[in-house]
Design a protein around this motif. Structure first.
Motif, PDB file in Angstrom:
ATOM      1  N   VAL A  72     -11.038 -77.216 -30.934  1.00  0.00           N
ATOM      2  CA  VAL A  72     -11.960 -78.286 -31.305  1.00  0.00           C
ATOM      3  C   VAL A  72     -13.080 -77.731 -32.192  1.00  0.00           C
ATOM      4  O   VAL A  72     -13.485 -78.378 -33.169  1.00  0.00           O
ATOM      5  CB  VAL A  72     -12.548 -78.961 -30.054  1.00  0.00           C
ATOM      6  CG1 VAL A  72     -13.469 -80.105 -30.455  1.00  0.00           C
ATOM      7  CG2 VAL A  72     -11.433 -79.481 -29.149  1.00  0.00           C
ATOM      8  N   TYR A  83      -8.533 -84.687 -29.318  1.00  0.00           N
ATOM      9  CA  TYR A  83      -9.930 -84.917 -29.695  1.00  0.00           C
ATOM     10  C   TYR A  83      -9.985 -85.907 -30.853  1.00  0.00           C
ATOM     11  O   TYR A  83      -9.009 -86.110 -31.579  1.00  0.00           O
ATOM     12  CB  TYR A  83     -10.633 -83.614 -30.092  1.00  0.00           C
ATOM     13  CG  TYR A  83     -10.010 -82.929 -31.294  1.00  0.00           C
ATOM     14  CD1 TYR A  83     -10.386 -83.281 -32.591  1.00  0.00           C
ATOM     15  CD2 TYR A  83      -9.030 -81.955 -31.137  1.00  0.00           C
ATOM     16  CE1 TYR A  83      -9.799 -82.668 -33.697  1.00  0.00           C
ATOM     17  CE2 TYR A  83      -8.438 -81.345 -32.223  1.00  0.00           C
ATOM     18  CZ  TYR A  83      -8.829 -81.708 -33.502  1.00  0.00           C
ATOM     19  OH  TYR A  83      -8.236 -81.113 -34.597  1.00  0.00           O
ATOM     20  N   GLY A 106     -17.214 -84.932 -22.682  1.00  0.00           N
ATOM     21  CA  GLY A 106     -15.897 -84.847 -22.075  1.00  0.00           C
ATOM     22  C   GLY A 106     -15.962 -85.063 -20.577  1.00  0.00           C
ATOM     23  O   GLY A 106     -17.011 -84.882 -19.945  1.00  0.00           O
ATOM     24  N   VAL A 135     -13.820 -85.450 -26.684  1.00  0.00           N
ATOM     25  CA  VAL A 135     -12.764 -84.566 -26.179  1.00  0.00           C
ATOM     26  C   VAL A 135     -11.963 -85.309 -25.118  1.00  0.00           C
ATOM     27  O   VAL A 135     -12.529 -85.884 -24.184  1.00  0.00           O
ATOM     28  CB  VAL A 135     -13.367 -83.280 -25.579  1.00  0.00           C
ATOM     29  CG1 VAL A 135     -12.254 -82.349 -25.108  1.00  0.00           C
ATOM     30  CG2 VAL A 135     -14.254 -82.576 -26.599  1.00  0.00           C
ATOM     31  N   GLY A 171     -11.441 -82.352 -20.002  1.00  0.00           N
ATOM     32  CA  GLY A 171     -12.201 -82.481 -21.239  1.00  0.00           C
ATOM     33  C   GLY A 171     -13.622 -81.989 -21.087  1.00  0.00           C
ATOM     34  O   GLY A 171     -14.228 -81.477 -22.035  1.00  0.00           O
TER      35      GLY A 171
END
Length: 675
Positions: free
Chosen positions: A184, A131, A209, A153, A213
């Motif tokens: 994250v 990230y 993402g 991400v 992700g």
């Protein structure tokens, strides 16, 4: 072993490997990532607009790496995240592709005026995720000050993180995705705490993402809504912008209808169908479904034409032959139904989520989950060679490969599917360039109208009759004559399924007429269902049972005379005069589904198990191993049939045993009986 047998085994192994690897691994061939950091003081900047170029981790080998353009305006972040923000949707998918390399995403962030970078691109592991976090203080024309914290991400190029896709855990949210999302979230919390003196009072969180992700970003959005808004930073839910693209299902089904989480999903992408709905998985937030043949019917071709034009712009920008756009956007017929079949098949093979990932397993006994995640990591080490994964699957699920062969090779629909897998990249619907092209082609109002566009009507006729399907204008959109599909039409989804039933799929908001006839007398059962592809549930079922169809008779089924018409208002008429009333009309929990179980004794394989609608036709198929003989189908200890293939209508839970010899007799090969 003769040439045909060798060819068949090659087809089976390759097809099974491709299908199962794609389902379990979800996403793209990873790239090696670069690392780098940069820090800048966070100061107020006047709101600006940027038109720039980005580098991406394209899946199209002719375009690696790819470049394309983006547009950005600080003012977009001043809006409430509850509002449909088409500009941020367009931008976020583009930025998601830059996450392949830390330097790519930081380059674009810098172009847009963001700084103070923090990230993790070095610690790849099955419980981790790459990230990058950056921020920007903005003042608009009205002197309103906000701080935007952007969280990218990683969705491509994540190496060992791939293994976390296979680790769903026995309960709760998908363990691999939620563990990464928590990583994250903690980084965001720490970032806000460390920079609280430099950030403005009003803070916006913007995260996005793609693929893995996206699954992580989806669960991250839940954490931001559920925890960050209570963490004392003054962040409200409508300050959180969360965008996901082609997200696998990782959230458990519950009330998580966060309007600030936006999911864009291609229903023909197998990545978006795992982990399986049957195991209680879904996506949190609002989901917008891109056009598909099942949900849009004839209109799909119009939408697709516009999308292909946008695809060509990307190719042309990268100096690639634009003819490739047609090849990359070509899909086999009945694609959506085939993908659902794969997921149903896997859910049935693994029995349950708890069986796949048990809470308590014997110390020295690896679980399915352990084997798959380790096999994926091994494949990463061996330059992405997934051949070992199929061997592991075959070891822990005896007879899996032959069952896949019986499942796909013995009917027109699934044989087309297995050969399609072999001859083209079945992951093309997952390509991010396709997402960009669809989003650009639909425009703001077009994409906005796609929310929850996931329901359609499915007609199942248990006897193969002649059928002609027309739309509201009288145009023929599908034709089946003497059991043969007119594949030159392909304007709606229609096919013969693995049970020998005729299946016709139409959008639930348009009018269609289906005329059925036969050269000889027959009795048919017509089952109409409103199917929800996201939940894989039949929300309503209307059934006409054992309807007499004499030679020369015509049965006319009309659906959708008015937009949004329910199945209860559809009609079945004989010879243009006699209205036939349905024998069954049920919704929700009243929809009956029966479980059919098949067990095998001896050396052979059998199929026919699964979940069937009440009154649906099922076909049972036996497959002797080489040199063995089929003895028959048994129910409650009594012989039912000695036929290799037989069928019946399902009216309750049923269990059968397929018995084979087990002595190595050289009788009849498992291939010869069907050739």
């Amino acid at each position: 072993m003769n040439i045909r047998e060798k060819l068949f085994n090659k087809i089976l192994l390759k097809g099974a490997a491709v299908a199962l690897c794609f389902v379990l691994c979800f996403t793209l061939i990873p790239w090696v990532e670069c690392t780098g950091t940069s820090n800048a003081e966070i100061t107020n900047k006047q709101a600006t607009t940027v038109h720039g170029e980005y580098r991406s981790g394209s899946e199209i080998k002719e375009m690696r790496p790819a470049v394309y353009t983006y547009d950005y305006d600080d003012n977009w972040l001043y809006n409430s995240s509850y509002d449909f923000n088409y500009d941020l949707i367009k931008l976020s998918i583009r930025l998601s592709l830059t996450t392949i390399h830390e330097e790519y995403i930081e380059d674009v962030m810098t172009q847009m005026g963001y700084g103070s970078f923090v990230g993790n691109y070095t610690e790849a592991g099955k419980h981790n995720i790459g990230y990058t976090i950056a921020s920007k203080n903005i003042v608009n024309a009205n002197d309103e000050e906000i701080s935007v914290v952007m969280v990218a991400v990683r969705g491509v190029g994540y190496k060992d993180e791939w293994a976390g896709n296979a680790i769903c855990g026995p309960s709760g949210d998908h363990y691999g995705f939620s563990t990464a999302a928590n990583t994250v979230y903690n980084a965001i919390d720490a970032y806000l705490n460390q920079n609280k003196e430099n950030l403005n009072k009003k803070i916006k969180i913007w995260t996005f993402g793609y693929s893995r992700g996206a699954a992580v970003a989806n669960l991250l959005g839940c954490m931001l809504n559920e925890k960050l808004t209570q963490a004392g930073y003054g962040i409200a839910k409508d300050d959180i912008f969360d965008f996901t693209y082609e997200a696998p299902q990782g959230a458990i089904k519950q009330t998580r209808e966060y309007k600030n989480i936006v999911n864009i999903v291609n229903p023909t992408d197998i990545v978006t169908k795992v982990f399986m709905s049957e195991w209680g998985f879904c996506r949190a937030g609002n989901t917008y479904y891109l056009p598909s043949l099942n949900a849009d019917g004839v209109k799909y071709l119009y939408y697709k034409k516009k999308m292909v034009e946008e695809y060509k712009k990307i190719l042309e920008y990268n100096k690639v032959d634009t003819a490739l756009a047609e090849e990359l956007t070509e899909a086999s017929y009945a694609l959506q139904d085939n993908l659902d079949k794969i997921c149903h098949f896997l859910a049935a093979e693994f029995k349950s989520r708890e069986n796949y990932s048990p809470t308590n397993s014997e110390k020295n006994t690896p679980t399915y989950e352990d084997i798959f995640s380790q096999a994926i990591m091994t494949a990463m080490t061996n330059h992405y060679d997934f051949s070992g994964l199929l061997q592991d699957l075959s070891f822990i699920i005896p007879g899996l490969v032959s069952r896949l062969g019986v499942y796909w090779m013995l009917n027109p629909l699934d044989s087309a599917f297995i050969f399609d897998i072999m001859t083209k990249n079945y992951m093309e619907p997952h390509y991010p360039e396709l997402q960009i092209s669809w989003i650009d082609a639909l425009g703001e109002e077009g994409l906005k109208s796609r929310i929850d566009k996931v329901r359609y009507k499915k007609l199942i006729i248990n006897a193969i009759t002649d059928a002609v399907v027309t739309d509201a204008t009288g145009k023929v959109v599908a034709r089946i004559i003497d059991g043969v599909l007119d594949e030159g039409l392909n304007l709606i989804t229609s096919y013969i399924d693995e049970n020998g039933q005729l299946v016709i799929v139409v959008p639930n908001d348009e009018q269609f007429t289906v005329k059925l006839s036969s050269d000889e007398a027959a009795r048919i059962t017509l089952t109409a269902s409103e199917y929800n592809e996201e939940t894989t549930e039949n929300e309503q079922v209307v059934q006409y049972q054992d309807v007499a169809l004499a030679e020369g008779d015509v049965l006319t089924y009309t659906t959708g005379e008015e937009k949004g018409q329910s199945l209860s208002e559809d009609s079945l008429v004989a010879n243009g005069e006699e209205v036939i009333e349905p024998d069954l009309d049920v919704k929700g929990d009243a929809v009956k589904e029966w479980t059919v179980n098949i067990e095998v004794e001896g050396s052979g394989t059998a199929r026919g198990s699964g979940v069937k609608l009440d009154g649906e036709y099922a076909r049972f198929i036996a497959w002797p191993d080489f040199g063995e003989r089929f003895l028959g189908w048994y129910k409650d200890g009594s012989l039912v049939s000695k036929k290799l293939i037989f069928g019946k209508k399902i009216k309750g839970d049923e269990s059968y045993v397929a018995k084979f010899t087990n002595n190595g007799e050289k009788l009849v090969s498992g291939l010869k009986w069907w050739m």
